[in-house]
Design a protein around this motif. Sequence first.
Motif, PDB file in Angstrom:
ATOM      1  N   ASN A 162       7.284 -12.684  -6.273  1.00 17.43           N
ATOM      2  CA  ASN A 162       7.024 -12.666  -4.830  1.00 17.43           C
ATOM      3  C   ASN A 162       7.877 -11.606  -4.120  1.00 17.43           C
ATOM      4  N   SER A 163       8.015 -10.454  -4.735  1.00 20.15           N
ATOM      5  CA  SER A 163       8.890  -9.413  -4.208  1.00 20.15           C
ATOM      6  C   SER A 163       8.139  -8.516  -3.234  1.00 20.15           C
ATOM      7  N   ASP A 164       8.912  -7.835  -2.391  1.00 13.83           N
ATOM      8  CA  ASP A 164       8.316  -6.868  -1.477  1.00 13.83           C
ATOM      9  C   ASP A 164       7.703  -5.706  -2.241  1.00 13.83           C
ATOM     10  N   ALA A 165       8.310  -5.347  -3.374  1.00 12.56           N
ATOM     11  CA  ALA A 165       7.766  -4.251  -4.185  1.00 12.56           C
ATOM     12  C   ALA A 165       6.359  -4.578  -4.658  1.00 12.56           C
ATOM     13  N   MET A 166       6.127  -5.820  -5.098  1.00 15.03           N
ATOM     14  CA  MET A 166       4.797  -6.231  -5.543  1.00 15.03           C
ATOM     15  C   MET A 166       3.807  -6.166  -4.385  1.00 15.03           C
ATOM     16  N   LYS A 167       4.223  -6.649  -3.213  1.00 14.64           N
ATOM     17  CA  LYS A 167       3.327  -6.630  -2.052  1.00 14.64           C
ATOM     18  C   LYS A 167       2.989  -5.200  -1.647  1.00 14.64           C
ATOM     19  N   ASP A 168       3.988  -4.306  -1.703  1.00 13.82           N
ATOM     20  CA  ASP A 168       3.737  -2.904  -1.333  1.00 13.82           C
ATOM     21  C   ASP A 168       2.716  -2.268  -2.265  1.00 13.82           C
ATOM     22  N   VAL A 169       2.883  -2.488  -3.558  1.00 11.57           N
ATOM     23  CA  VAL A 169       1.968  -1.871  -4.529  1.00 11.57           C
ATOM     24  C   VAL A 169       0.559  -2.416  -4.354  1.00 11.57           C
ATOM     25  N   LEU A 170       0.438  -3.742  -4.263  1.00 11.73           N
ATOM     26  CA  LEU A 170      -0.892  -4.350  -4.146  1.00 11.73           C
ATOM     27  C   LEU A 170      -1.578  -3.941  -2.840  1.00 11.73           C
ATOM     28  N   ARG A 171      -0.824  -3.966  -1.732  1.00  8.61           N
ATOM     29  CA  ARG A 171      -1.431  -3.660  -0.430  1.00  8.61           C
ATOM     30  C   ARG A 171      -1.848  -2.196  -0.339  1.00  8.61           C
ATOM     31  N   ASN A 172      -0.959  -1.292  -0.691  1.00  5.82           N
ATOM     32  CA  ASN A 172      -1.271   0.136  -0.555  1.00  5.82           C
ATOM     33  C   ASN A 172      -2.340   0.587  -1.538  1.00  5.82           C
ATOM     34  N   ALA A 173      -2.345   0.018  -2.735  1.00  6.50           N
ATOM     35  CA  ALA A 173      -3.397   0.377  -3.695  1.00  6.50           C
ATOM     36  C   ALA A 173      -4.754  -0.112  -3.210  1.00  6.50           C
ATOM     37  N   ALA A 174      -4.795  -1.324  -2.637  1.00  5.96           N
ATOM     38  CA  ALA A 174      -6.063  -1.856  -2.130  1.00  5.96           C
ATOM     39  C   ALA A 174      -6.553  -1.061  -0.915  1.00  5.96           C
ATOM     40  N   LEU A 175      -5.629  -0.561  -0.102  1.00  7.50           N
ATOM     41  CA  LEU A 175      -6.035   0.258   1.040  1.00  7.50           C
ATOM     42  C   LEU A 175      -6.660   1.567   0.583  1.00  7.50           C
TER      43      LEU A 175
END
Length: 413
Positions: A162-175
Motif C-alpha cells: 500500500n505504498s505511494d510508489a505503487m499508487k504512483d506507478v499504477l495511476r500514471n501508467a493507467a493515465l
Amino acid sequence: MQETPERKVIPATAAETSPDNPWPLAMLSQKLKSHIEKAPAAWVEGQIIELNKRANVSYLTIRDVDAEVSLSVTVWGSVLSQLASPLERGARVVAQLKPDFWLKTGRLSMQGRDIRPVGLGDLLARIEQLRQALAAEGLFDPRRKKKLPLLPHRIGLVTGRNSDAMKDVLRNAALRWPAVEFEVREVAVQGVNAVTAVIGALRELDADLAVDVIVIARGGGSLEDLLPFSHESLVRAVSEAATPVVSAIGHEADRPLLDDVADLRASTPTDAAKRIVPDVGEELGRVDQARTQLNRRINQLLEREADRLAQLRSRPALAHPEARLTARADDVARLGGRALTAVRTQVGRHADQLRHLRAQVRALSPQKTLDRGYAVVQLEDRSIVRDPEQAPDGTPLKIRVAGGDFAAAATSN
C-alpha cells in the motif's frame, strides 16, 4: 568395624557419563565456561533494535542486517563513554563481541568489548567497493541490457505494501495507457526481510510468461532505508532475470546498485510509469500524423504518375499512332512499285534473250538445213550415210528432205 563406601570415579568426558555415573552439574557448567572462554572475540555488524540503559551497564539487542537473527549484548559504560555520540535505537554498528558464561546461573551472554557506529561514509564506501567489483564482472555492461517492449501486455510490479510508489506507478501508467495490466507483488522494501522478499517476488514474476517487464519501485528514504537495493544478492538476481527489469528507487539523487544492473533506470516511480508504457494520446497523434503523411505521399505519387502518363500520351507515337502505319504503308507501296518495275524489266530483258537464243537455235537446227535444199540419206537401220562405200549398188536408202521422207536405191554412175 563399619565399611567405608567405595568412592566413584568421575568420568573424564561427557561421552563417558551414564545414568549410573553422571557428572555433577557444577562440573558441566565449569567445562562449558572453560570451553566458551576459549572462543576468540569477533567483530560483527548489525542494527540495534533494543537499547536499555541501567546505571553503568547497557543491554542491547543487535539484529543481523540481512537475516532474522539477533543477539543480546551487554555493554559496560566505559565502552559507551568512548563514543562521540550516544547510541540510538535503529543505528547500524559494528561491535567486538566475546561470549561469556555466567557459572552461577548457567546464563550465556555476549559482552561488548568495543562498539562503533557505521557512518554514512562507511556505507557509501562499501557500496562503491561492491559497485566496482560487480562492474569488473561485467554485470553493468550496457550490452547486457535488454530492450523494453514498446507496449507491454502485462507489467510486473514489486513494491511496498500500500505504498505511494505503487499508487504512483499504477495511476500514471493507467493515465497514459488505460488498457495496461499489472501483476503486483507487495513485499517488504525495508528492513532485514526486504532483500529476500524482493528477490522472491522478482523470481516469481520472471517465471510468469505473461509478464513482459518488471518494475521494482520504492519511494524516497534515507541511505540506510535504501540499502537493500544495493545488496549483492538482489543485484545478481536482477542480472539473471530473463524479463527486462526497471529500477525506480527513491528520488533522482538516489543511486543504489540496482539502478546500474537494471535494464532501465527511472529517476522516480512516476518516471517509471511514463517510460514503460506509451501515451495513448501521443500514439494516436502519431497515427494521425503518419496517416496524413501516407495520404500525402500517395497523392503525390498518383499526381506524378498521372503527369508521366499525360506526357507519354502526348508523344506523337501515342497521339497519332496511325501516322507510323501510314508512313510504312507508303514505303511498302513505293517499294512494291519499284520491285514490280524491276521484275518487269528483268522479264523483258530475259524474254529478248530467249527470243535471240531461240533464233540461234533454230538457225542451227537440221530442219533449217533441209529447208535450204539439203537432204539426209539414211540406211534402213536409220544410220546416216556419210561415205559412198556405205551404200553399194542396189542398197535400199531412205531420203529425208524438208517436206518429208521417201525411199530410194543406190546406183553407181
